[in-house]
Structure formats: structure tokens, C-alpha cells
Design an enzyme around this catalytic site. Structure first.
Site, PDB file in Angstrom:
ATOM      1  CE  LYS A  94      -4.532   0.875   0.678  1.00 54.38           C
ATOM      2  NZ  LYS A  94      -5.726   0.130   0.303  1.00 54.38           N
ATOM      3  N   GLY A 194     -19.552   7.375   6.060  1.00 52.59           N
ATOM      4  CA  GLY A 194     -18.652   7.610   4.919  1.00 52.59           C
ATOM      5  C   GLY A 194     -19.369   7.203   3.644  1.00 52.59           C
ATOM      6  CB  VAL A 198     -16.770   1.955  -1.006  1.00 54.31           C
ATOM      7  CG1 VAL A 198     -17.352   0.596  -0.656  1.00 54.31           C
ATOM      8  CG2 VAL A 198     -15.440   1.797  -1.718  1.00 54.31           C
TER       9      VAL A 198
HETATM   10  P1  NAD Z   1     -13.613   7.958  -0.496  1.00 54.88           P
HETATM   11  O1  NAD Z   1     -12.507   8.902  -0.238  1.00 54.88           O
HETATM   12  O2  NAD Z   1     -14.306   8.004  -1.808  1.00 54.88           O
HETATM   13  O3  NAD Z   1     -14.739   8.123   0.631  1.00 54.88           O
HETATM   14  C1  NAD Z   1     -14.472   8.277   1.975  1.00 54.88           C
HETATM   15  C2  NAD Z   1     -15.615   9.119   2.531  1.00 54.88           C
HETATM   16  O4  NAD Z   1     -15.489   9.131   3.951  1.00 54.88           O
HETATM   17  C3  NAD Z   1     -15.601  10.575   2.053  1.00 54.88           C
HETATM   18  O5  NAD Z   1     -16.883  10.941   1.584  1.00 54.88           O
HETATM   19  C4  NAD Z   1     -15.212  11.348   3.313  1.00 54.88           C
HETATM   20  O6  NAD Z   1     -15.772  12.652   3.349  1.00 54.88           O
HETATM   21  C5  NAD Z   1     -15.769  10.454   4.398  1.00 54.88           C
HETATM   22  N1  NAD Z   1     -15.173  10.652   5.720  1.00 54.88           N
HETATM   23  C6  NAD Z   1     -13.877  10.895   6.041  1.00 54.88           C
HETATM   24  N2  NAD Z   1     -13.756  11.024   7.371  1.00 54.88           N
HETATM   25  C7  NAD Z   1     -14.991  10.849   7.889  1.00 54.88           C
HETATM   26  C8  NAD Z   1     -15.525  10.877   9.199  1.00 54.88           C
HETATM   27  N3  NAD Z   1     -14.764  11.125  10.257  1.00 54.88           N
HETATM   28  N4  NAD Z   1     -16.852  10.643   9.377  1.00 54.88           N
HETATM   29  C9  NAD Z   1     -17.657  10.409   8.313  1.00 54.88           C
HETATM   30  N5  NAD Z   1     -17.206  10.392   7.047  1.00 54.88           N
HETATM   31  C10 NAD Z   1     -15.904  10.618   6.836  1.00 54.88           C
HETATM   32  O7  NAD Z   1     -13.041   6.490  -0.200  1.00 54.88           O
HETATM   33  P2  NAD Z   1     -13.612   5.100  -0.710  1.00 54.88           P
HETATM   34  O8  NAD Z   1     -12.874   4.694  -1.927  1.00 54.88           O
HETATM   35  O9  NAD Z   1     -15.096   5.133  -0.698  1.00 54.88           O
HETATM   36  O10 NAD Z   1     -13.104   4.129   0.453  1.00 54.88           O
HETATM   37  C11 NAD Z   1     -13.752   4.092   1.723  1.00 54.88           C
HETATM   38  C12 NAD Z   1     -13.028   3.117   2.640  1.00 54.88           C
HETATM   39  O11 NAD Z   1     -13.051   1.807   2.055  1.00 54.88           O
HETATM   40  C13 NAD Z   1     -11.552   3.423   2.873  1.00 54.88           C
HETATM   41  O12 NAD Z   1     -11.190   3.052   4.174  1.00 54.88           O
HETATM   42  C14 NAD Z   1     -10.836   2.541   1.882  1.00 54.88           C
HETATM   43  O13 NAD Z   1      -9.522   2.220   2.297  1.00 54.88           O
HETATM   44  C15 NAD Z   1     -11.722   1.318   1.919  1.00 54.88           C
HETATM   45  N6  NAD Z   1     -11.647   0.506   0.710  1.00 54.88           N
HETATM   46  C16 NAD Z   1     -11.926   1.039  -0.506  1.00 54.88           C
HETATM   47  C17 NAD Z   1     -11.869   0.249  -1.654  1.00 54.88           C
HETATM   48  C18 NAD Z   1     -12.222   0.797  -2.996  1.00 54.88           C
HETATM   49  O14 NAD Z   1     -12.427   0.002  -3.938  1.00 54.88           O
HETATM   50  N7  NAD Z   1     -12.333   2.102  -3.166  1.00 54.88           N
HETATM   51  C19 NAD Z   1     -11.506  -1.102  -1.539  1.00 54.88           C
HETATM   52  C20 NAD Z   1     -11.247  -1.637  -0.273  1.00 54.88           C
HETATM   53  C21 NAD Z   1     -11.315  -0.817   0.841  1.00 54.88           C
END
Ligand code: NAD
Length: 367
Positions: A94, A194, A198
Site C-alpha cells: 500500500k 462515509g 464505496v
Molecule cells: P472515499 O474517499 O471516496 O470516501 C471516503 C468518505 O469518507 C468521504 O466521503 C469522506 O468525506 C468520508 N469521511 C472521512 N472522514 C470521515 C468521518 N470522520 N466521518 C464520516 N465520514 C468521513 O473512499 P472510498 O474509496 O469510498 O473508500 C472508503 C473506505 O473503504 C476506505 O477506508 C478505503 O480504504 C476502503 N476501501 C476502498 C476500496 C475501494 O475500492 N475504493 C476497496 C477496499 C477498501
């Protein structure tokens, strides 16, 4: 801010890298710096026994470099186990880029980052994570082949987030089946914390099924947009953890299950996309078990994204991606069964299966 590491003061007292609590015999940790573009990045390569270390790049405004390093260490370790339990021939890696993705991300910075990735000659393959878009990976692709999650128009499998959300939905259904006796989520109260790439796609699945979805985010614009599209209720309370709910779906950043939240949690099921949801895997995993909260291990149920990007390397198509992602349902049920039979936490049950696979491969390689 939700951070994967809470007490940064403690971190200064130990040796800088190998002494970090999150250091878990990582094979390689690479610090990347470029004055001209302002790039400051850390690439963690945890384990490459099963294959090259694949894992996304996160861009985040960390409070300090210790936080960034620990995020890279924790996240890359999680990727090792995610790939292993999903049956993929990949190791765990990562990257984190220190900075604000909205204001500091430039094509030049992404290209420079890609050059650093390229210098590792395929030991590490990147993709998107928080703060990254498919378009950013397209830029990285200009300077290195060691990138996935690029646009479909450029021969990639596209944005992995919808597939990740589908896998989380499958894992949530399996956890519901275990906890409530049925995997139907209709009328279940589900808090999605969040609603980014996703989270929003998960809200779509939940709404289709008739769940009562409540959304929380720090981004007001997104809250308004997602609420309008899916009719989800916006959470305006002060303490989400203390709310009555059937399912808590952490989809922001990690470590939201910690000393402060765990005793308040009223959820019966925890199933979400965020990586490293348990601040302390052993302690908080055991506390969840004691409290009868069915926890679907994050690295198991959020594997849809890695399944999707792995397709770019292996050349399998959408049907196989969906089949593998749907199978998260069966694996999650098996993990609940395994944890009950062995009186272990679900996290440890999933971890032991992943570790077994790595050990077996190691033994085969050494024959
Ligand atoms: P993203 O950046 O699109 O979304 C994250 C969201 O969380 C944002 O809207 C942000 O404003 C919000 N956020 C941040 N801090 C917050 C808080 N304190 N309270 C409430 N909301 C808050 O990210 P994503 O791609 O949707 O990924 C979300 C999570 O899933 C991450 O932890 C990521 O590592 C994990 N993940 C993502 C994928 C993927 O395919 N994108 C795969 C596996 C794991």
C-alpha cells in the site's frame, strides 16, 4: 478526523520504522520525496510470498509523518491477508501520499509517484484508494505498467469501488444471516459512515433491498446528494456509536472501533468497507465477540476492489469478477462458523486461514 492511529505521541518514543507497533516484518518500506512536485510518499511492501504486493494509494492530510508511516504499515499488512483469504496470487502493499488530495494533487505529482512505483520493478503494483480517482491511475500508467484500476477505455477494469461495495453488501448479508437468521436486509436499520465511492454504492444496494439507511459524512455536499438520490436519512446526531441500529457499516477511514466507541456500540452487526476497522485487532475483536456483535472482517468483505483490479493482471472478465465477489458471502459465513467452532474472534478466524495459505506456499517454494 478518523485516523488509523490515534495516539501519535506514543509513536515518537519507539524506533522510527522497525520499532513501530504497526511494523509486522514488512519486507520493504520506501520513502519517496520530490522537492519540485512536493511529493512525499511512503510505500509499504508487507509480504510477497503469494505474488507482487498490490494495494491502492491513499492521499490524505496526515497530522504528521508518523501517522502516515503507520497508515502505510497497517494498510499494506491488511492487503497481504486480503489477497490471501480471497485466494488471489498477490502479496500485500500500500502507498500513502501525504497531502490534501483536493488542493495538492497534480498530474506532475502523480507522474513522479508513478516513477517511484516503476523503480520497484513490479514488486509493488498500485491502484486507487481514498483521495484517488481512476483518472489519477491513468496518469500513473503513463510512466509505469505497475498500476491497476485504470479506465476501461485504457484497457483497465475501471473504478473498483462499485465492486468493493457489492462485496461488502454480500458480506453484510452473510453476517445478517448469521446474526438474525435471515440475510434479508429489508427494514433493517443500517448506518453507513462515509458515503464516498464505496459508501454511496453500498447505499444503493441497501436502498434497493428496502433497508432503512442512515448516512453520515463530514462532507455536507455529498450528504445532500446521496440523500436526494436514494432517499437515505442524514445523521445529525452527536455520537453515531451510541445509536440504536441493526448494522454499522464503517466506510470512511479505519480504527473507528476503539476504546472510546466499543462500549457504546449498539449495533448487532458490523460490516463495512473501511480498512483496519479495529484499532486493536486482538483486544477489540475479543470485546466485540464478548458483546455478541457479529463482526464481518474488513479485509475479507472489502476484497471486491482487489478482485476487480486483479482481473487486469490475470485478464479475466466481468462475469468472473462478479462470481468471485459474490463468493464473499460464502466465505463470510464460513468464517462465522469457524470462529464459533474454534471459539475465536472472526478476525482471528479469517487471519488464520490467510496465514495458513501463505505458510503453505512458502513451504512449497522451499521444497
Ligand atoms: P472515499 O474517499 O471516496 O470516501 C471516503 C468518505 O469518507 C468521504 O466521503 C469522506 O468525506 C468520508 N469521511 C472521512 N472522514 C470521515 C468521518 N470522520 N466521518 C464520516 N465520514 C468521513 O473512499 P472510498 O474509496 O469510498 O473508500 C472508503 C473506505 O473503504 C476506505 O477506508 C478505503 O480504504 C476502503 N476501501 C476502498 C476500496 C475501494 O475500492 N475504493 C476497496 C477496499 C477498501
Amino acid at each position: 478526523m478518523v485516523s488509523d492511529i490515534i495516539n501519535t505521541n506514543e509513536l515518537h518514543k519507539v524506533d522510527p520504522v522497525f520499532g513501530q507497533l504497526s511494523f509486522d516484518n514488512h519486507e520493504q518500506v520506501v520513502f519517496c520525496n520530490d522537492k519540485d512536485t512536493g511529493l512525499k510518499a511512503i510505500i509499504g511492501i508487507h509480504n510477497t510470498v503469494l505474488g507482487p504486493a498490490l494495494g491502492g494509494t491513499r492521499m490524505w492530510q496526515y497530522n504528521n509523518e508518523w501517522e502516515a508511516l503507520n497508515d502505510a504499515l497497517r494498510l499494506s499488512r491488511g492487503m497481504t491477508f486480503k489477497a490471501a483469504i480471497t485466494g488471489l496470487n498477490l502479496g500485500g502493499g500500500k502507498a500513502v501520499i501525504i497531502g490534501n488530495a483536493k488542493t495538492q494533487k497534480t498530474p506532475a505529482l502523480m507522474r513522479k509517484f508513478g516513477e517511484f512505483v516503476n523503480s520497484l520493478s513490479g514488486r509493488y503494483i498500485t491502484a486507487e484508494d481514498v483521495g484517488m480517482e481512476t483518472a489519477d491511475m491513468d496518469i500513473v500508467r503513463e510512466v509505469t505498467p505497475y498500476v491497476t484500476g485504470i479506465s476501461e477505455s485504457k484497457g483497465g477494469a475501471g473504478n473498483p469501488s462499485p465492486i468493493t461495495a457489492y462485496g461488502v453488501f454480500m458480506g453484510m448479508k452473510a453476517a445478517a444471516k448469521y446474526k438474525f437468521g435471515s440475510d434479508v436486509l429489508e427494514d433493517k436499520v443500517v448506518y453507513v459512515q462515509g458515503i464516498g465511492h464505496v459508501g454511496e454504492a453500498l447505499v444503493a444496494h441497501l436502498s434497493n433491498e428496502g433497508a432503512k439507511v442512515i448516512i453520515a459524512d463530514i462532507n455536507e455536499e455529498r450528504l445532500q446528494a446521496v440523500s436526494k438520490t436514494y432517499g437515505a436519512k442524514i445523521y445529525r446526531g452527536k455520537d453515531i456509536y451510541a445509536e440504536e441500529m441493526d448494522v454499522y457499516a464503517p466506510c470512511a477511514l479505519g480504527a473507528t472501533i476503539n476504546d472510546s466507541s466499543i462500549y457504546k456500540l449498539k449495533a448487532h452487526v458490523i460490516a463495512g468497507a473501511a480498512n483496519n476497522q479495529l484499532q486493536d485487532e486482538v483486544k477489540h475483536g475479543a470485546l466485540l465477540k464478548d458483546r455478541g456483535i457479529a463482526y464481518a472482517p474488513d479485509f475479507l468483505i472489502n476484497a471486491g476492489g482487489i478482485i476487480n483490479v486483479y482481473a487486469e493482471l490475470e485478464g479475466y472478465g466481468k462475469a468472473e469478477i462478479m462470481r468471485k465477489t459474490e463468493n464473499i458471502y460464502n466465505t463470510t459465513l464460513e468464517i462465522f462458523k469457524h470462529s464459533e467452532e474454534n471459539n475465536s474472534t472472526t478476525h482471528n478466524a479469517a487471519l488464520s486461514i490467510a496465514l495458513d495459505r501463505i505458510e503453505t506456499r512458502k513451504k512449497e517454494a522451499n521444497k
